[in-house]
Write a protein that holds these residues in place. Structure first.
Motif, mmCIF file in Angstrom:
data_model
loop_
_atom_site.group_PDB
_atom_site.id
_atom_site.type_symbol
_atom_site.label_atom_id
_atom_site.label_comp_id
_atom_site.label_asym_id
_atom_site.label_seq_id
_atom_site.Cartn_x
_atom_site.Cartn_y
_atom_site.Cartn_z
ATOM 1 N N ARG A 1 -22.874 27.158 -10.564
ATOM 2 C CA ARG A 1 -22.820 25.942 -9.756
ATOM 3 C C ARG A 1 -22.299 24.738 -10.531
ATOM 4 O O ARG A 1 -22.327 23.625 -10.040
ATOM 5 N N THR A 2 -21.807 24.968 -11.733
ATOM 6 C CA THR A 2 -21.316 23.849 -12.537
ATOM 7 C C THR A 2 -19.897 23.471 -12.124
ATOM 8 O O THR A 2 -19.198 24.216 -11.442
ATOM 9 N N THR A 3 -19.509 22.301 -12.571
ATOM 10 C CA THR A 3 -18.116 21.887 -12.483
ATOM 11 C C THR A 3 -17.465 22.168 -13.828
ATOM 12 O O THR A 3 -17.964 21.745 -14.869
ATOM 13 N N THR A 4 -16.377 22.932 -13.794
ATOM 14 C CA THR A 4 -15.655 23.255 -15.018
ATOM 15 C C THR A 4 -14.231 22.745 -14.906
ATOM 16 O O THR A 4 -13.566 22.971 -13.897
ATOM 17 N N ALA B 1 -7.072 20.279 -14.335
ATOM 18 C CA ALA B 1 -7.524 21.094 -13.211
ATOM 19 C C ALA B 1 -9.027 21.281 -13.295
ATOM 20 O O ALA B 1 -9.596 21.219 -14.388
ATOM 21 N N ALA B 2 -9.661 21.530 -12.139
ATOM 22 C CA ALA B 2 -11.110 21.683 -12.114
ATOM 23 C C ALA B 2 -11.541 22.608 -10.989
ATOM 24 O O ALA B 2 -10.844 22.738 -9.966
ATOM 25 N N ILE B 3 -12.676 23.232 -11.193
ATOM 26 C CA ILE B 3 -13.399 23.894 -10.116
ATOM 27 C C ILE B 3 -14.703 23.131 -9.973
ATOM 28 O O ILE B 3 -15.543 23.133 -10.884
ATOM 29 N N TRP B 4 -14.853 22.468 -8.830
ATOM 30 C CA TRP B 4 -15.987 21.574 -8.615
ATOM 31 C C TRP B 4 -17.155 22.345 -8.049
ATOM 32 O O TRP B 4 -17.039 22.979 -6.992
#
Length: 125
Positions: A31-34, A49-52
């Motif tokens: 469930r983290t933002t990476t 870039a990110a995965i929120w």
């Protein structure tokens, strides 16, 4: 304590590809933002870039269509596939992680709690 370790950087010719990896320890990953940031010499660190919160992906306009961010939650690893690389993509690429980041802070480096040591990407013309 969360630790992030990046790998996969190197020297590549313009038009080539690289795949970066960042493995996290000490955190519940799913469930983290990476996020990937990069920093070129003499410039500020910039969002790539990110995965929120483990769901949606976001990209800087400069890499949209060329880079792809992905995650393997079972391996606690986030990837950055970089295609059609350009000399202006050169820099140190950093992985960042946060457990409670709000969406409006996604592109702000100062709001992230955890960082990797960085991996150098050099694109020659």
């Amino acid at each position: 304590q969360v630790q992030l370790v990046e790998s996969g950087g190197g020297l590549v010719q313009a038009g080539g590809s690289l795949k970066l990896s960042c493995t996290a320890s000490g955190s519940t990953f799913s469930r983290t933002t990476t996020t990937w940031f990069r920093q070129a010499p003499g410039k500020e660190r910039e969002f790539v870039a990110a995965i929120w919160r483990g769901s949606r992906s976001y990209y800087a306009d400069s890499v949209k269509g060329r880079f792809t961010i992905s995650r393997d939650n079972a391996k606690n690893t986030v990837y950055l596939q970089m295609n059609s690389l350009k000399p202006e993509d050169t820099g140190i690429y950093y992985c960042a992680l946060d457990n409670s980041l709000i969406l409006s802070s996604l592109r702000v480096a100062e709001h992230y709690d955890y960082w990797g040591q960085g991996t150098q990407v050099t694109v020659s013309s």
